[in-house]
Design a protein around this motif. Sequence first.
Motif, PDB file in Angstrom:
ATOM      1  N   ARG A 223       0.833  -1.207   0.000  1.00  0.00           N
ATOM      2  CA  ARG A 223       0.000   0.000   0.000  1.00  0.00           C
ATOM      3  C   ARG A 223       0.866   1.256   0.000  1.00  0.00           C
ATOM      4  O   ARG A 223       0.549   2.243  -0.668  1.00  0.00           O
ATOM      5  N   LYS A 224       1.970   1.220   0.740  1.00  0.00           N
ATOM      6  CA  LYS A 224       2.889   2.360   0.740  1.00  0.00           C
ATOM      7  C   LYS A 224       3.461   2.578  -0.665  1.00  0.00           C
ATOM      8  O   LYS A 224       3.581   3.721  -1.127  1.00  0.00           O
ATOM      9  N   ALA A 226       2.046   1.690  -3.469  1.00  0.00           N
ATOM     10  CA  ALA A 226       0.955   2.179  -4.311  1.00  0.00           C
ATOM     11  C   ALA A 226       0.667   3.649  -4.042  1.00  0.00           C
ATOM     12  O   ALA A 226       0.408   4.426  -4.978  1.00  0.00           O
ATOM     13  N   ASN A 227       0.731   4.061  -2.778  1.00  0.00           N
ATOM     14  CA  ASN A 227       0.502   5.476  -2.434  1.00  0.00           C
ATOM     15  C   ASN A 227       1.597   6.352  -3.015  1.00  0.00           C
ATOM     16  O   ASN A 227       1.331   7.464  -3.515  1.00  0.00           O
ATOM     17  N   TYR A 228       2.832   5.863  -2.957  1.00  0.00           N
ATOM     18  CA  TYR A 228       3.951   6.616  -3.546  1.00  0.00           C
ATOM     19  C   TYR A 228       3.761   6.727  -5.061  1.00  0.00           C
ATOM     20  O   TYR A 228       3.994   7.792  -5.658  1.00  0.00           O
ATOM     21  N   ASP A 230       0.962   6.737  -6.659  1.00  0.00           N
ATOM     22  CA  ASP A 230      -0.104   7.724  -6.895  1.00  0.00           C
ATOM     23  C   ASP A 230       0.434   9.147  -6.829  1.00  0.00           C
ATOM     24  O   ASP A 230       0.139   9.990  -7.677  1.00  0.00           O
ATOM     25  N   SER A 231       1.219   9.410  -5.780  1.00  0.00           N
ATOM     26  CA  SER A 231       1.717  10.775  -5.567  1.00  0.00           C
ATOM     27  C   SER A 231       2.728  11.207  -6.611  1.00  0.00           C
ATOM     28  O   SER A 231       2.881  12.396  -6.896  1.00  0.00           O
ATOM     29  N   ASP A 264      -7.613  -4.248  -5.392  1.00  0.00           N
ATOM     30  CA  ASP A 264      -7.089  -2.892  -5.515  1.00  0.00           C
ATOM     31  C   ASP A 264      -6.653  -2.660  -6.963  1.00  0.00           C
ATOM     32  O   ASP A 264      -5.682  -3.261  -7.441  1.00  0.00           O
ATOM     33  N   ARG A 266      -5.069  -0.501  -8.386  1.00  0.00           N
ATOM     34  CA  ARG A 266      -3.731   0.028  -8.615  1.00  0.00           C
ATOM     35  C   ARG A 266      -2.724  -1.066  -8.966  1.00  0.00           C
ATOM     36  O   ARG A 266      -1.667  -0.785  -9.541  1.00  0.00           O
TER      37      ARG A 266
END
Length: 323
Positions: A223-224, A226-228, A230-231, A264, A266
């Motif tokens: 998840r980290k 995937a969040n990176y 995204d950003s 997910d 992503r």
Amino acid sequence: MSELLRNIDERTKLAGTNKLEILMFTLGLDNRSGRCEIFGINVFKVREVMRIPPITRAPEMPNAVEGMVSLRGVLVPVIDLAKYAGVETDIKPQIMIVTEYNGHTQGFLVEAVDTILRLDWSSMKVPPDMLNAQLGGLVTAVTELSDGRLVMMMDVEKVLAETGHMNDDIALKGVKPIGVSGRTVFFADDSSVARKQITSTLEAMGVNYISAVNGRQAWEELRKIANYADSSGTPVKDLVQVILTDVEMPEMDGYMLTRKVKEDKRFVGIPVLMHSSLSSTSNQQLGKAVGVDEYVPKFEPQRLAQTLERLLTGNGVSPSTKS
């Protein structure tokens, strides 16, 4: 004893629910600690439970290997788990648990079996460092029963590796660099023996890797990532090309991890490769039910390398073992 393993088909419904069933057993009162510890093994790995049959002694075997027994015409090695675990007890084992995993059958001698316990993987915790040091990494997870007793999941893969003369140098022979840079595999496994062999395989292939010791930690890290992604406006599949997961892991198993990954969006386009010693066809079907793309048995680094090379480079055809 057959009562313990009745209705085994019902247990196949546990896939994707983060639940498991373990057969609890004891190795006898340890003279050093004055305690009789309770251990557990996944029911999926248990073929039968029986009184100990006649054992044929064999020369040049590890100390904990008592010899061989003939089961329906097949010679099966027999391991005294008390000796292997360093339990000093005056109680002789009475029961043999016949296990089948990773294509191997072996008998484990134990003092007694207790019962089958159904629980959630979230209640199975990573063992503390002190316990790991005391038992030499033999335990992969622990849980506390309602009566305060502690149950420890034994790393049967470690037992197999250390009593079966598995040689990593021979196993890795033929594993070569894939010739493509910038590939990363994310893998999760609670067994130190398995993590070591996966790492050696990936290094021999020249592939980068990120690792986790259980499904929960793996999901948090994924998840980290995937969040990176995204950003930074980067597709996740540019950061991780394959997710490799074990099935049996404390806190979150591989089935649940796979389900979360597949739910997910992503992670679309990133194959999930299940890497487990639960090598039966039924377990492969359980993996497919939650979205696993491919399956490779543990402790076959050449097959693992071949499958990973194909997934990472897009070359070759699917192995015949995939169904």
